[in-house]
Each structure stands twice: as structure tokens, then as C-alpha cells.
Design a protein around this motif. Structure first.
Motif, PDB file in Angstrom:
ATOM      1  N   LEU A   1      19.570   9.601  -2.026  1.00 20.33           N
ATOM      2  CA  LEU A   1      18.566   9.438  -3.085  1.00 20.33           C
ATOM      3  C   LEU A   1      19.095  10.027  -4.399  1.00 20.33           C
ATOM      4  O   LEU A   1      19.057   9.393  -5.456  1.00 20.33           O
ATOM      5  N   ASP A   2      19.642  11.218  -4.303  1.00 21.23           N
ATOM      6  CA  ASP A   2      20.159  11.900  -5.486  1.00 21.23           C
ATOM      7  C   ASP A   2      21.300  11.086  -6.106  1.00 21.23           C
ATOM      8  O   ASP A   2      21.396  10.947  -7.330  1.00 21.23           O
TER       9      ASP A   2
ATOM     10  N   ASN B   1      14.796  20.600  -7.521  1.00 25.03           N
ATOM     11  CA  ASN B   1      16.208  20.168  -7.577  1.00 25.03           C
ATOM     12  C   ASN B   1      17.062  20.709  -6.439  1.00 25.03           C
ATOM     13  O   ASN B   1      17.980  20.031  -5.966  1.00 25.03           O
TER      14      ASN B   1
ATOM     15  N   TYR C   1      18.130  18.778  -3.063  1.00 29.76           N
ATOM     16  CA  TYR C   1      19.213  17.794  -2.941  1.00 29.76           C
ATOM     17  C   TYR C   1      20.538  18.424  -2.507  1.00 29.76           C
ATOM     18  O   TYR C   1      21.504  17.730  -2.232  1.00 29.76           O
TER      19      TYR C   1
ATOM     20  N   VAL D   1      15.696   3.943  -6.964  1.00 31.45           N
ATOM     21  CA  VAL D   1      14.981   4.800  -7.922  1.00 31.45           C
ATOM     22  C   VAL D   1      13.510   4.394  -8.020  1.00 31.45           C
ATOM     23  O   VAL D   1      12.617   5.244  -7.972  1.00 31.45           O
TER      24      VAL D   1
ATOM     25  N   LEU E   1      18.450  12.590   1.484  1.00 36.84           N
ATOM     26  CA  LEU E   1      18.241  13.228   0.175  1.00 36.84           C
ATOM     27  C   LEU E   1      19.469  13.078  -0.698  1.00 36.84           C
ATOM     28  O   LEU E   1      19.396  12.853  -1.904  1.00 36.84           O
TER      29      LEU E   1
ATOM     30  N   THR F   1      11.606   5.559  -4.969  1.00 31.20           N
ATOM     31  CA  THR F   1      11.532   6.993  -4.656  1.00 31.20           C
ATOM     32  C   THR F   1      11.019   7.840  -5.821  1.00 31.20           C
ATOM     33  O   THR F   1      11.247   9.042  -5.854  1.00 31.20           O
ATOM     34  N   ALA F   2      10.329   7.190  -6.753  1.00 27.05           N
ATOM     35  CA  ALA F   2       9.876   7.936  -7.940  1.00 27.05           C
ATOM     36  C   ALA F   2       8.948   9.089  -7.560  1.00 27.05           C
ATOM     37  O   ALA F   2       9.042  10.180  -8.125  1.00 27.05           O
TER      38      ALA F   2
ATOM     39  N   LEU G   1      10.149  10.258 -16.615  1.00 28.53           N
ATOM     40  CA  LEU G   1      11.309  11.001 -16.105  1.00 28.53           C
ATOM     41  C   LEU G   1      12.577  10.595 -16.847  1.00 28.53           C
ATOM     42  O   LEU G   1      13.517  11.364 -16.971  1.00 28.53           O
ATOM     43  N   TRP G   2      12.603   9.325 -17.343  1.00 25.79           N
ATOM     44  CA  TRP G   2      13.801   8.816 -18.028  1.00 25.79           C
ATOM     45  C   TRP G   2      13.733   8.984 -19.538  1.00 25.79           C
ATOM     46  O   TRP G   2      14.733   8.807 -20.218  1.00 25.79           O
TER      47      TRP G   2
ATOM     48  N   TRP H   1      19.955   8.153  -8.113  1.00 25.21           N
ATOM     49  CA  TRP H   1      19.429   8.557  -9.431  1.00 25.21           C
ATOM     50  C   TRP H   1      20.563   8.864 -10.397  1.00 25.21           C
ATOM     51  O   TRP H   1      20.524   8.453 -11.558  1.00 25.21           O
TER      52      TRP H   1
ATOM     53  N   ARG I   1      10.708  12.059  -5.964  1.00 23.66           N
ATOM     54  CA  ARG I   1      11.566  12.667  -6.990  1.00 23.66           C
ATOM     55  C   ARG I   1      10.749  13.575  -7.909  1.00 23.66           C
ATOM     56  O   ARG I   1      11.223  14.622  -8.363  1.00 23.66           O
TER      57      ARG I   1
END
Ligand code: HEM
Length: 468
Positions: free
Chosen positions: A196-197, A183, A186, A171, A193, A174-175, A71-72, A200, A178
Motif C-alpha cells: 500500500l505504501d 506513518n 508502514y 490509492v 501495508l 485505500t484512501a 491528502l494530495w 502511494w 491511509r
């Protein structure tokens, strides 16, 4: 017989792959074994043959199974083929004796900060419930300082704002949601939520800032930074490099996240489990304490030279990680038929067929009674004669853990300081035996962020030499 002729392995067929997002996130039950699936490939010798030859057989790490890291951006853990070679070529030179000396120095400094900031200074005895947060914080500071040159301190930097450590913790916890949630979710007015957003976004912002700052630092004083040669400098330098020594911006960020997580949750899980067991197995703790006194001169800080002589302390750390392997399963896709020699139940050669997916069950391997007799017992001496590069909890072959020595150096220094200063003990519930306590507390293991480790432990600490 027809199924067997096409290499079908008999057994249960669940509706979702246990490694799929649905398999992992839906509750575990009779129709969805999830991560409790009884994985095969539990023999150390077979796994060593398979991974040891990885350079020749070109096994492939399945992308979808490291998607939490991807994801990164592309990174050393997820990469395959030429990309893996490029990332490894850039990063391997940072794991040097200079880095390990820095790990010792920063571990000592952080230990002293921890004692002051946790208010343990001046106390002869303490009870710490939820001890796990301490090694987690500790290991995060060490990778941040030694790998990235970030001046992270024991206390959170600015109360009220989300710190880098907090964002990283959210992060890695919660991978999976996510990866699954779209999207637009969020934007819903749901606080959890939104938080969490925010975590990230905060982490992404921190990492981009770190890269920009280091690029600027290198531009201003190249010599100092290049001489330091830390992981982050090499990553950022590669951003401006080309070809075999170049990385894209997303690869720099991908590796930054990967090393931050791989470099701290794993070691922290190992330290928690080690202290949890040493508090139960007092005779092993006493042996470790005596070894530390005999090896490190009284009143002096440990050094890279003397910590490497702590054979029993190292064995305790390896043994705790054997019982709870922080990297819980390794996965590979098999591109060509691979013959492997198997010793039991009868000696023969089996062939892993091209197109199959291998799941290497690290808990199963490390609890196999043929390799580790009495596998549920904490017996550090079983590691005494095992050479450091052969410790199977760090994987095997060309893709074995690049951070093994980093982690060992940090753990040995921390344990030397901690066990020299404190005698640790458990607190039994009324009428409880040590055996029942071990089952109750150490029996609870599970996911710790993206790693695997023991559940919450509480410790009683008594100062070895009482303050006058
Ligand atoms: C107790 C601590 C640790 C354990 C148990 C552990 C375990 C492992 C295992 C089993 C692998 C092999 C994965 C595979 O074959 O699929 C691995 C790879 C890796 N580890 Fe660790 N690790 C630890 C600490 C660290 C640290 C401190 C760092 C960084 C400073 C690190 C960075 C990595 C990286 C980048 C890889 C991928 C190497 C490659 O594919 O070339 N690990 N680790």
C-alpha cells in the motif's frame, strides 16, 4: 418538545458520525449505521433550490469529508470561497469543443486498441466475466490522454513494475485506511501495508514527474502546448502563474489526482451500469442499436456531430447513473439561515438553520417515486425531454460537475462503437429468470474506489455482423 425547540431532529443517535472515519470503517451494525444511514434531503426540487443559489448563500464543502482528495493538496472539488473561484477560473476554459473532439478521437483509437489487446478481434462470440475492469481501464486512458496528454496504452507499460494505473487504483481503494493509520505502521513487516505504501509513493512520484516533464515541454515549445490548452498544461502553467491565475505546487498535484480519479471512476461506473442494464433490457438495447445505425453512417467512425444526436443512448447512460449515482452523496455546511420552498406533503417554507450540515443523498433523490415513478425500473425514456445541463446526477448550480460533457462525449462514443459491433446478453444461472438475475447481479452496488457503482457483471458478446 424541548429538543424540538432547538431544532433537534428526532431519530437515532449513533456513537460516531456516519461520515467520520470510524463511522465509515467500523462494520455496519445496529449501533453503527455507517454509510447505510438513512440520509435526508431527497427531493430534487429542494436540492436544486439549495445548490442553485450556492453562489449567494456561500454554502461550504466540509473539508473533513473530502480529505481523501485533500491528502494530495487543495483542489477544485474540495475548495471553497475565493480558492474555489481561482481553481475554477483556471480549469473551466479547458472544457471546450476542442477537448470534446479530442475525446471522440481518443475514444475511437482506444476502442480499437481494446479490441486488439483483449483478443476480441476475429471472434464472433465471447463471454467476459468481471467485465467491470474494461470500462475502468478505458476511462482511465481517456482522461490520461485527453486531460493530461499522457500516452497511456491499453496494456500495462512495463511488466514487473507498478504502473501509473495500478498505483492510482490502489490509492483510491485505500484512501480511508491511509487517513487513519499512522506513518510508523508502514514500517511493520506486513506485506499488504508495504504494498500500500509503495503504491502511494509510486503515484506521488509519477505525478511529480508528469509536472516536471510538462514544465520542461512548455519551456521548450510553449506555443504548441498553450495552443493545445489541455487541462494539464493549464495546471502546470498556473504553477508558474501568479495571483488569480496562479497555483501552488501542492494545488497542481491535488488537482492532478482529483481529475484523474473524478474523471475516470465515475464514467466507468456509468458505463458498467449501462451495459449491465442493456444486457437485461433487450428491447432498450435494440432501440439503442437502431438509433446508432440510423445516425452514424455504416463503416464510418462516430463524430462529435453525430454522437450528440444519440438521444436514446444518452438516456440509457443517464438512467443507469440515476439508479447508481457515481457521486453518491454531496455535503454542504450552511453558514446562514436558508429558506427553502417545499411542495410535499404540504406546501410550506422550511428554514435550514445556520450551522447545520446538509447531506444530499443522491441515491434517495434519484429513487424518489414522486420525481421518478417506478424508481427501481430501468426506463431510459424518462430522460428524453430533460435538457443536458439539467441532468441531476451531475449535481446542480455553480458547483455542478465540470466534466459532464466530457463524460457524456466519452460514453456516447464508446457505446456507439460497442453496441454497433456487439449484441450483449446476460448468462442466467440454471432455472433463473431475468428478474431474479437483475436482483442478484444488479442489486449489488457499493464503493468503486472513491465512486459508487454496480458490483461485478459478466457479459456475453455476440458480433452483430458475423465474420465470414
Ligand atoms: C458519470 C460521470 C460523472 C458523474 C456522475 C459526476 C458527478 C459529479 C457531481 C454530482 C458533482 C457535484 C459535487 C458537489 O456538488 O459536491 C461533480 C463535481 C465535479 N466533477 Fe464530476 N462527475 C462525473 C464525471 C466527471 C469527469 C469526467 C470529470 C473530469 C474530467 C469530473 C470532474 C468533476 C469536478 C472537478 C467537480 C467539482 C466541480 C466544482 O466544485 O467546481 N467529473 N461531479
Amino acid at each position: 418538545a424541548a429538543l424540538r425547540s432547538v431544532n433537534y431532529i428526532p431519530g437515532m443517535r449513533p456513537p460516531f458520525s456516519p461520515l467520520s472515519l470510524f463511522g465509515a470503517i467500523l462494520p455496519t451494525s445496529w449501533w453503527n449505521p455507517g454509510l447505510n444511514w438513512p440520509w435526508e434531503l431527497r427531493k430534487t426540487d429542494v436540492v436544486k433550490q439549495l445548490l442553485g443559489n450556492e453562489g449567494k448563500t456561500h454554502l461550504v464543502k466540509p473539508e473533513e469529508l473530502t480529505s481523501a482528495l485533500l491528502l494530495w493538496g487543495d483542489n477544485l472539488v474540495s475548495a471553497n470561497g475565493e480558492m474555489w473561484k481561482r481553481h475554477r477560473r483556471i480549469l473551466a476554459p479547458t472544457f471546450t469543443p476542442t477537448t470534446y473532439s479530442l475525446v471522440v478521437k481518443e475514444t475511437i483509437a482506444t476502442y480499437k486498441e481494446m479490441i486488439i489487446n483483449e483478443n476480441w478481434d476475429g471472434k464472433d462470440s465471447l463471454f467476459i466475466s468481471g467485465f467491470n475492469r474494461i470500462p475502468l481501464r478505458f476511462a482511465l486512458i481517456i482522461i490520461a490522454r485527453c486531460g493530461f496528454g499522457l500516452p497511456m496504452s491499453w496494456t500495462e507499460e512495463q511488466p514487473g513494475t507498478m504502473s501509473f494505473g495500478e498505483a492510482l487504483a490502489v490509492v483510491s481503494e485505500t484512501a480511508i485506511p491511509r487517513l487513519i493509520l499512522p506513518n510508523w505502521v508502514y514500517k511493520l513487516p506486513i506485506k499488504k501495508l508495504k504494498d500500500l505504501d509503495r503504491a502511494w509513493a509510486t503515484l506521488a512520484k509519477f505525478m511529480h514527474e508528469f509536472v516536471d516533464t510538462r514544465r520542461q515541454d512548455i519551456a521548450n515549445d510553449r506555443e504548441t502546448f498553450v495552443q493545445r490548452g489541455d487541462l494539464f498544461t493549464r495546471l502546470v502553467e498556473a504553477y508558474d502563474g501568479e495571483g488569480k491565475l496562479g497555483l501552488e505546487e501542492q494545488e497542481v498535484i491535488g488537482n492532478t489526482f482529483t481529475f484523474m480519479f473524478a474523471g475516470h471512476e465515475t464514467t466507468a461506473c456509468g458505463l458498467n451500469a449501462t451495459l449491465g442494464f442493456l444486457a437485461i433490457y433487450q428491447e432498450e438495447q435494440e432501440k439503442a442499436y437502431r438509433e446508432i445505425l440510423d445516425t452514424i453512417p455504416a463503416g464510418e467512425d462516430p463524430t462529435i456531430e453525430n454522437i450528440t444526436k444519440l438521444r436514446h443512448v444518452l438516456a440509457c447512460f443517464n438512467e443507469a447513473l440515476r439508479i447508481y449515482p457515481a457521486g453518491v452523496m454531496l455535503t454542504r455546511d450552511v453558514p446562514v439561515d436558508i429558506p427553502l420552498k417545499v411542495a410535499r406533503p404540504v406546501e410550506k417554507t422550511i428554514v435550514l438553520k445556520a450551522g447545520s450540515r446538509m447531506i444530499i443523498d443522491m441515491v434517495g433523490i434519484h429513487h424518489n417515486p414522486h420525481t421518478f415513478p417506478n424508481p427501481d425500473k430501468f426506463i431510459p425514456s424518462r430522460w428524453y425531454e430533460v435538457p443536458e445541463h439539467d441532468v441531476s446526477i451531475f449535481g446542480a448550480g455553480p458547483r455542478a460537475c465540470i466534466g459532464r460533457k466530457f463524460s457524456h462525449t466519452e460514453a456516447l462514443t464508446f457505446l456507439a462503437l460497442f453496441l454497433r459491433e456487439w449484441k450483449i446478453d446476460i448468462v442466467l444461472a440454471e432455472g433463473e429468470s431475468r428478474e431474479v438475475y437483475e436482483e442478484r447481479v444488479m442489486g449489488k452496488a457499493g464503493r468503486v474506489g472513491l465512486a459508487f457503482g454496480v458490483g461485478e457483471i459478466s457479459l456475453k458478446l455476440t458480433r452483430r455482423v458475423a465474420l465470414s
